[in-house]
Write a protein that holds these residues in place. Structure first.
Motif, PDB file in Angstrom:
ATOM      1  N   CYS A  88       0.827  -1.220   0.000  1.00 44.59           N
ATOM      2  CA  CYS A  88       0.000   0.000   0.000  1.00 44.59           C
ATOM      3  C   CYS A  88       0.857   1.265   0.000  1.00 44.59           C
ATOM      4  N   GLU A  89       1.687   1.415  -1.014  1.00 43.51           N
ATOM      5  CA  GLU A  89       2.506   2.613  -1.111  1.00 43.51           C
ATOM      6  C   GLU A  89       1.677   3.763  -1.656  1.00 43.51           C
ATOM      7  N   CYS A  90       1.710   4.875  -0.934  1.00 47.13           N
ATOM      8  CA  CYS A  90       0.986   6.076  -1.358  1.00 47.13           C
ATOM      9  C   CYS A  90       1.948   7.255  -1.369  1.00 47.13           C
ATOM     10  N   ASN A  91       1.766   8.116  -2.335  1.00 49.71           N
ATOM     11  CA  ASN A  91       2.581   9.323  -2.436  1.00 49.71           C
ATOM     12  C   ASN A  91       1.682  10.451  -2.928  1.00 49.71           C
ATOM     13  N   THR A  92       0.972  11.062  -2.004  1.00 49.70           N
ATOM     14  CA  THR A  92       0.088  12.172  -2.338  1.00 49.70           C
ATOM     15  C   THR A  92       0.694  13.424  -1.748  1.00 49.70           C
ATOM     16  N   ASN A  93       1.064  14.347  -2.585  1.00 51.72           N
ATOM     17  CA  ASN A  93       1.831  15.516  -2.163  1.00 51.72           C
ATOM     18  C   ASN A  93       1.061  16.813  -2.342  1.00 51.72           C
ATOM     19  N   GLU A  94      -0.196  16.840  -1.955  1.00 48.29           N
ATOM     20  CA  GLU A  94      -0.978  18.061  -2.111  1.00 48.29           C
ATOM     21  C   GLU A  94      -0.368  19.189  -1.292  1.00 48.29           C
ATOM     22  N   ARG A  95      -0.140  20.304  -1.921  1.00 49.76           N
ATOM     23  CA  ARG A  95       0.408  21.508  -1.291  1.00 49.76           C
ATOM     24  C   ARG A  95       1.750  21.271  -0.609  1.00 49.76           C
ATOM     25  N   GLU A  96       2.514  20.305  -1.102  1.00 46.36           N
ATOM     26  CA  GLU A  96       3.838  20.047  -0.516  1.00 46.36           C
ATOM     27  C   GLU A  96       4.764  21.227  -0.783  1.00 46.36           C
ATOM     28  N   ARG A  97       5.594  21.533   0.174  1.00 44.09           N
ATOM     29  CA  ARG A  97       6.555  22.620   0.064  1.00 44.09           C
ATOM     30  C   ARG A  97       7.909  22.060  -0.347  1.00 44.09           C
ATOM     31  N   PRO A  98       8.775  22.919  -0.876  1.00 45.49           N
ATOM     32  CA  PRO A  98      10.113  22.449  -1.251  1.00 45.49           C
ATOM     33  C   PRO A  98      10.873  21.885  -0.056  1.00 45.49           C
TER      34      PRO A  98
END
Length: 176
Positions: A133-143
């Motif tokens: 169950c690998e997830c990578n959701t980067n909503e509004r991720e900062r640098p």
């Protein structure tokens, strides 16, 4: 031979200019510096290419509360393997692991009640990578220069065991 004389001259010249203490100090700095390298965070963004997390489809529905689905609303800033697929839950680490002492946070929107929540993402440390169950959701991720809001590092860096196993998502509060 001329090359022997050259190196002998250079060695003697360096010995006259450099003391034993400065050589020992330089060696000490190098040793301390190399011991600190395992403590530094490392980049896990290579997993992003194979991730099957979804940024779309956040509407309320049967999948909205599935803790093993990447489109569960509180996984909006998760990057890792979900603990709910690895013997734990979305809020608890599996047996044999411990939560990371440091974490990253995200603000996720719950479509069911229309409110925004602050969510803490804690890696569970102490076992090898779960791999499910690998997830990578980067909503509004900062640098990456803002470590507290960046999820592409190993957050187990401050634990006794730096092995990453999975990630939990704990709601800290609601936006007023």
């Amino acid at each position: 031979m001329w090359i022997d004389r050259f190196f002998e001259h250079q060695t003697r010249r360096a010995a006259q200019r450099t003391g034993r203490r400065s050589v020992l100090a330089t060696l000490g700095k190098a040793m301390v510096g190399t011991m600190a390298l395992p403590v530094l965070p490392f980049d896990r963004s290579a997993h992003a290419a194979g991730a099957h997390g979804s940024k779309a489809g956040k509407a309320a529905g049967p999948q909205a509360q599935d803790e093993t689905a990447c489109d569960y609303w509180k996984y909006c800033a998760v990057d890792g393997f979900l603990c709910s697929c690895c013997g734990g839950s979305s809020t608890t680490c599996p047996p044999g692991t411990e939560p990371s002492r440091v974490s990253w946070v995200g603000t996720c929107h719950n479509p069911a009640d229309g409110r925004d929540y602050m969510v803490s993402y804690n890696d569970c440390c102490g076992k090898t990578t779960c791999g499910r169950c690998e997830c990578n959701t980067n909503e509004r991720e900062r640098p990456g220069y803002r470590l507290g809001v960046h999820n592409d590092v190993n957050w187990c860096m401050s634990n006794d065991s730096t092995m990453f196993h999975c990630t939990t998502s704990i709601i800290l509060g609601v936006q007023e």
